[in-house]
Design an enzyme around this catalytic site. Sequence first.
Site, PDB file in Angstrom:
ATOM      1  N   CYS A   7      80.922  14.418 -57.451  1.00 17.78           N
ATOM      2  CA  CYS A   7      80.708  14.064 -56.076  1.00 17.78           C
ATOM      3  C   CYS A   7      80.401  12.574 -55.963  1.00 17.78           C
ATOM      4  O   CYS A   7      79.758  11.950 -56.821  1.00 17.78           O
ATOM      5  CB  CYS A   7      79.439  14.939 -55.694  1.00 17.78           C
ATOM      6  SG  CYS A   7      79.095  14.164 -53.931  1.00 17.78           S
ATOM      7  N   THR A   8      81.152  11.964 -55.081  1.00 15.35           N
ATOM      8  CA  THR A   8      81.037  10.303 -54.887  1.00 15.35           C
ATOM      9  C   THR A   8      79.689   9.952 -54.660  1.00 15.35           C
ATOM     10  O   THR A   8      79.559   8.695 -55.067  1.00 15.35           O
ATOM     11  CB  THR A   8      81.942  10.146 -53.561  1.00 15.35           C
ATOM     12  OG1 THR A   8      81.522  11.013 -52.481  1.00 15.35           O
ATOM     13  CG2 THR A   8      83.466  10.302 -53.665  1.00 15.35           C
ATOM     14  N   HIS A   9      78.969  10.778 -54.293  1.00 18.50           N
ATOM     15  CA  HIS A   9      77.501  10.117 -54.260  1.00 18.50           C
ATOM     16  C   HIS A   9      76.639  10.101 -55.351  1.00 18.50           C
ATOM     17  O   HIS A   9      75.629   9.400 -55.339  1.00 18.50           O
ATOM     18  CB  HIS A   9      76.638  10.923 -52.923  1.00 18.50           C
ATOM     19  CG  HIS A   9      77.236  10.986 -51.736  1.00 18.50           C
ATOM     20  ND1 HIS A   9      78.329  10.801 -51.114  1.00 18.50           N
ATOM     21  CD2 HIS A   9      76.518  10.455 -50.474  1.00 18.50           C
ATOM     22  CE1 HIS A   9      78.713  10.712 -50.016  1.00 18.50           C
ATOM     23  NE2 HIS A   9      77.441  10.368 -49.497  1.00 18.50           N
ATOM     24  N   GLY A  59      81.344  18.551 -47.610  1.00 26.47           N
ATOM     25  CA  GLY A  59      81.045  19.472 -48.463  1.00 26.47           C
ATOM     26  C   GLY A  59      80.588  20.861 -47.865  1.00 26.47           C
ATOM     27  O   GLY A  59      80.629  22.024 -48.711  1.00 26.47           O
ATOM     28  N   CYS A  99      87.401  11.581 -52.453  1.00 29.58           N
ATOM     29  CA  CYS A  99      86.479  12.501 -52.282  1.00 29.58           C
ATOM     30  C   CYS A  99      86.731  13.716 -53.063  1.00 29.58           C
ATOM     31  O   CYS A  99      87.905  14.259 -53.104  1.00 29.58           O
ATOM     32  CB  CYS A  99      86.412  13.101 -50.825  1.00 29.58           C
ATOM     33  SG  CYS A  99      85.571  14.301 -50.147  1.00 29.58           S
ATOM     34  N   ASN A 100      85.816  14.231 -53.828  1.00 27.96           N
ATOM     35  CA  ASN A 100      85.825  15.464 -54.765  1.00 27.96           C
ATOM     36  C   ASN A 100      86.404  16.569 -53.797  1.00 27.96           C
ATOM     37  O   ASN A 100      86.984  17.539 -54.599  1.00 27.96           O
ATOM     38  CB  ASN A 100      84.677  15.610 -55.793  1.00 27.96           C
ATOM     39  CG  ASN A 100      84.488  14.690 -56.855  1.00 27.96           C
ATOM     40  OD1 ASN A 100      84.977  15.096 -57.908  1.00 27.96           O
ATOM     41  ND2 ASN A 100      83.933  13.474 -56.605  1.00 27.96           N
ATOM     42  N   ASP A 127      87.986   9.097 -48.184  1.00 28.90           N
ATOM     43  CA  ASP A 127      86.858   9.614 -48.466  1.00 28.90           C
ATOM     44  C   ASP A 127      86.429  10.253 -47.019  1.00 28.90           C
ATOM     45  O   ASP A 127      86.816   9.763 -46.123  1.00 28.90           O
ATOM     46  CB  ASP A 127      85.816   8.898 -49.134  1.00 28.90           C
ATOM     47  CG  ASP A 127      84.496   9.805 -49.451  1.00 28.90           C
ATOM     48  OD1 ASP A 127      84.828  10.878 -50.191  1.00 28.90           O
ATOM     49  OD2 ASP A 127      83.683   9.273 -49.040  1.00 28.90           O
TER      50      ASP A 127
HETATM   51  N1  DGL Z   1      82.507  12.814 -50.630  1.00 30.79           N
HETATM   52  C1  DGL Z   1      82.277  13.939 -51.213  1.00 30.79           C
HETATM   53  C2  DGL Z   1      82.416  14.424 -52.531  1.00 30.79           C
HETATM   54  O1  DGL Z   1      82.803  13.744 -53.371  1.00 30.79           O
HETATM   55  C3  DGL Z   1      80.541  14.069 -51.026  1.00 30.79           C
HETATM   56  C4  DGL Z   1      80.231  14.093 -49.338  1.00 30.79           C
HETATM   57  C5  DGL Z   1      80.859  15.084 -48.396  1.00 30.79           C
HETATM   58  O2  DGL Z   1      80.288  16.455 -48.523  1.00 30.79           O
HETATM   59  O3  DGL Z   1      81.517  14.913 -47.519  1.00 30.79           O
HETATM   60  O4  DGL Z   1      82.489  15.673 -52.705  1.00 30.79           O
END
Ligand code: DGL
Length: 302
Positions: A202-204, A39, A69-70, A6
């Site tokens: 998104c992971t968050h 992102g 990570c998406n 990620d």
């Molecule tokens: N991990 C990212 C996602 O899932 C979110 C955080 C980032 O922007 O790096 O899109």
Amino acid sequence: MIGVFDSGVGGLTVLRALVARLPEERFLYLGDHAFAPYGRRPADEIYALTRRAVDRLFREGCGLVVIACNTASAVALRRLQQAWLPTAWPDRNILGVFVPVIEALSGRKWTAPGPTRYSPRRPARTVAVFATRTTVQSNAFGRELKARAPHLTVLQQACPRLAEAIEEGWAQEDIDRGIARYVGAVMAKAGGTPVDLAVLGCTHYPLVQDLFRKHLPEGVTMLDQPTLCADGLADYLGRRKRFARRADEPAGASRFLTSGDPEAIALISERFFGAAVPFEHLRGDLPPQGGDEAAAAEPPAG
Ligand code: DGL
């Protein structure tokens, strides 16, 4: 060992579900905190960063890497699988976090025939996807869903800075206000057509799913991406046994690597993983970023 990559700490929401579903597997997590968030970065940069992180996980001995990570899945996965993996690491594989969600939304398995286990309350027609700006701009969800479930209308909503706000622990009211705005924007795009499903891409966002729930109209089904990914990985390992733990290998126990500051990250990891995580700093540099040709010319060790 299965690698989980990620941009930072968010992928721990996915890893948590993977560990719960597959407690015997050994996972090696790599968060590229030195370069997070992804992102807001341009696609080429995300591609180069993702490739060097995945390369590192392979060099650490992972046979399979899940890009949790998406944003990285949206812009880098397909290119990695097509332009890099076959020459650089032909015996390894990379999975992302989109396929399990798209399988659920389309009701069809990606490769094997047969329906998925997920069944919506009513036949879905309209899907809202909330994600980072780069994920939305890539149109990865829209493109794949158009190909696999052409009957679905996909409404994508970028939520700029939401991941950062969650990670930085902004006040709940401020996050709530932002989410109300994003949900309002999707409902306006729907223009009176009911929204059937919502994907937090998104992971968050699982950390604030109650706030999304609160603002979405009743009757919208929210898909749980981490759980879908865990089911997808279990299914994949059942079919591709060479990537699963062998009976003579030690079970469980994940390790956590970061390109950033392990102590600072350990402090926020609990919110994402449910328990504080002992991150180690990556020893040695990540390999330099470069073109696919440069990577293919470098013989991989191991
Ligand atoms: N991990 C990212 C996602 O899932 C979110 C955080 C980032 O922007 O790096 O899109």
